[in-house]
Design an enzyme around this catalytic site. Structure first.
Site, mmCIF file in Angstrom:
data_model
loop_
_atom_site.group_PDB
_atom_site.id
_atom_site.type_symbol
_atom_site.label_atom_id
_atom_site.label_comp_id
_atom_site.label_asym_id
_atom_site.label_seq_id
_atom_site.Cartn_x
_atom_site.Cartn_y
_atom_site.Cartn_z
ATOM 1 N N GLU A 272 2.185 37.606 43.660
ATOM 2 C CA GLU A 272 2.661 36.935 44.867
ATOM 3 C C GLU A 272 3.990 37.519 45.329
ATOM 4 O O GLU A 272 4.927 37.658 44.550
ATOM 5 C CB GLU A 272 2.809 35.433 44.589
ATOM 6 C CG GLU A 272 3.250 34.616 45.788
ATOM 7 C CD GLU A 272 3.396 33.138 45.463
ATOM 8 O OE1 GLU A 272 3.527 32.333 46.399
ATOM 9 O OE2 GLU A 272 3.363 32.781 44.258
ATOM 10 N N LYS A 333 -2.145 32.186 53.062
ATOM 11 C CA LYS A 333 -2.246 30.999 52.217
ATOM 12 C C LYS A 333 -2.420 29.742 53.066
ATOM 13 O O LYS A 333 -1.709 29.531 54.048
ATOM 14 C CB LYS A 333 -0.998 30.882 51.343
ATOM 15 C CG LYS A 333 -1.067 29.755 50.308
ATOM 16 C CD LYS A 333 0.185 29.731 49.439
ATOM 17 C CE LYS A 333 0.094 28.645 48.384
ATOM 18 N NZ LYS A 333 1.329 28.552 47.563
ATOM 19 N N CYS A 385 -1.150 31.236 44.285
ATOM 20 C CA CYS A 385 -0.392 30.258 43.504
ATOM 21 C C CYS A 385 -1.110 28.907 43.426
ATOM 22 O O CYS A 385 -2.172 28.773 42.846
ATOM 23 C CB CYS A 385 1.016 30.120 44.090
ATOM 24 S SG CYS A 385 2.155 29.169 43.062
#
Length: 508
Positions: A272, A333, A385
């Site tokens: 990330e 995301k 994540c």
């Protein structure tokens, strides 16, 4: 069902046992892996609550949640205090609010349990698994959701693992709670000198546990016989310098250096925001990567993205992941972390304390129904994540993919149990979908997870290193991918209606 019928009549003792029961559930998860304590915790909760009047069940449920989240999720203190520029007293207070707020989900669920069955112990027992499952489900989406510390997650290492591809994590949780209920009910029936009924009740509770290993032996998906060579870079960049302009170049140099011997791998994964620049600033880096990659190699990396979005009709800032080389695609995301990636009510909260002004805390949510990344002929669904914690979200998106990837920066949580739980959650998602999951992180735990949720290979935390191994694409779907959690939720709803509408013989 008044005070005198409660086996744990002492209020202080009951409080201690409920807190202990909640905290015991934390021991079922990584790094402890004592999954067998799940039903024990449930039985202890019932011992303290099943005969309580409805008005006292909210407090009882809140205490259970306080024990669970106070022991299992208080690692947020590290991100608030160490990396959020917040004083210790304020960090303690914010962590306490976080834990107490999460515990409200258990409190409300227990209150509803009491309201639905105010006078019958039998109804209480029959309703308890349904209430637990629905409470977990609501916690997973309300106010963005906190789908963490589900009892079923611990079963990735337990006998119920085989149920995960069939009913998902909520199905595994259902059987954990059902066994805890049968343990309590069997003990009560023995006390009433009804051993045959007690034995039958206990046997019924164990049936799903006995079926689990047989289900786990089944292969729901078809895993390719041809492996994919994988290299995942773990840079171990300290969180305190992650967004420091003076250290941005060194981070790129670190990842390029870790990749030096692996440019020919089929799939190369950086974690990330491994590139701490937006994509419009990273052109020279992309050119260098493209010049080094082998003709059949794909590099996938996390990177912030800024630009005009046709779908959102605005300039947006995203936490993203993209493919380079023999691959293509960009993913933004969707499941953002409150305060870490966006600030609710920011017009009032920005500037109050350091935690509300964290770097990179102004991301926009990505659009729904995004296409997978592509590496050669392989479709890869990425999760950034926290996204991997959402079971139905992962299963739905995995339908279009042959391989799953999750990237993360768990440096926010230091040397706590949070990253270990995060890896265990990723393992459950691989098991539910019958697909390999490659997990790339900044400082651990970096791992390749097979289609059974088992770790094929991993590297230690807090080291700058490269993980090398193999993964395999998969086709087909598990039953859970096809249905999501709806069968379990429907069963819970039917159980509530049945118990509420039918005459139930009393056992007390």
């Amino acid at each position: 069902m008044g005070r005198d019928s409660n086996p744990v009549a002492n209020r202080w003792l009951s409080t201690a046992l409920l807190l202990l029961a909640g905290a015991t559930q934390t021991l079922t998860f990584a790094p402890f892996h004592w999954w067998w304590l799940g039903p024990v915790s449930v039985a202890l909760i019932l011992l303290c609550t099943v005969t309580l009047p409805a008005e006292r069940l909210f407090r009882a449920g809140w205490l259970v949640g306080l024990g669970l989240f106070g022991s299992g999720a208080s690692w947020v203190y590290i991100s608030i205090s160490q990396f959020g520029n917040t004083s210790i007293p304020a960090s303690i207070l914010m962590t306490a609010f976080f834990v107490a707020g999460l515990a409200l989900f258990h409190g409300i669920a227990f209150w509803a349990w009491g309201k639905l069955a105010q006078v019958s112990k039998t109804r209480r027992l029959l309703l308890f698994p349904a209430i637990w499952i629905l409470g977990d489900w609501v916690r997973g989406w309300l106010l963005t959701g906190f789908p963490w510390l589900y009892l079923g997650t611990a079963q990735v290492d337990g006998p119920l693992a085989g149920w995960a591809p069939v009913l998902g994590v909520h199905g595994a949780t259902l059987w954990v709670v059902a066994l805890g209920l049968s343990l309590y009910a069997a003990a009560w029936l023995l006390q009433q000198k009804r051993p045959k009924v007690a034995l039958a009740t206990l046997a019924a509770g164990f049936l799903p546990w006995l079926a689990g290993p047989a289900l786990n032996a089944n292969s729901w998906t078809q895993v390719s016989a041809t492996p994919i060579s994988v290299a995942t870079m773990q840079g171990n960049v300290p969180q305190l310098i992650k967004w420091d302009p003076d250290h941005l170049k060194q981070q790129i140099v670190t990842y390029l250096g870790l990749t030096e011997d692996d440019w020919q791998q089929d799939l190369i994964l950086w974690p990330e925001t491994a590139i701490p620049l937006t994509q419009d600033q990273a052109g020279p880096i992309f050119d260098h990567i493209e010049s080094r990659l082998g003709p059949d190699s794909t590099l996938i990396t996390g990177i912030p993205w800024y630009g005009f979005s046709d779908r959102l009709e605005d300039f947006t800032f995203h936490n993203s992941i993209m493919a380079l080389g023999n691959g293509e695609g960009m993913y933004h995301k969707q499941k953002l972390v409150p305060f870490g990636e966006y600030v609710p009510l920011q017009q009032w909260l920005r500037g109050l304390i350091g935690f509300f002004d964290l770097p990179m805390s102004d991301f926009s949510r990505g659009p729904q129904h995004q296409s997978p990344l592509v590496a050669g002929a392989i479709r890869i669904m990425p999760y950034i994540c926290y996204e991997v914690a959402y079971p139905d979200f992962v299963a739905m998106n995995a339908r279009a993919a042959d391989l799953l990837v999750t990237i993360s920066n768990d440096g926010w949580f230091g040397d706590s149990i949070g990253p270990l739980q995060h890896l265990q959650i990723a393992r459950m998602r691989a098991l539910e979908t019958g697909r390999y999951m490659i997990r790339g992180t900044n400082n651990g735990l970096t791992a390749i997870i097979d289609e059974k949720g088992q770790i094929a290979t991993s590297v230690p935390q807090f080291t700058a290193t490269t993980l090398r191994g193999e993964a395999r694409a998969a086709t087909g779907s598990t039953p859970y991918m096809a249905t999501g959690s709806w069968p379990v939720l429907t069963l819970a709803a039917i159980l509530i209606v049945f118990v509420r509408e039918r005459e139930i013989p009393a056992i007390s």
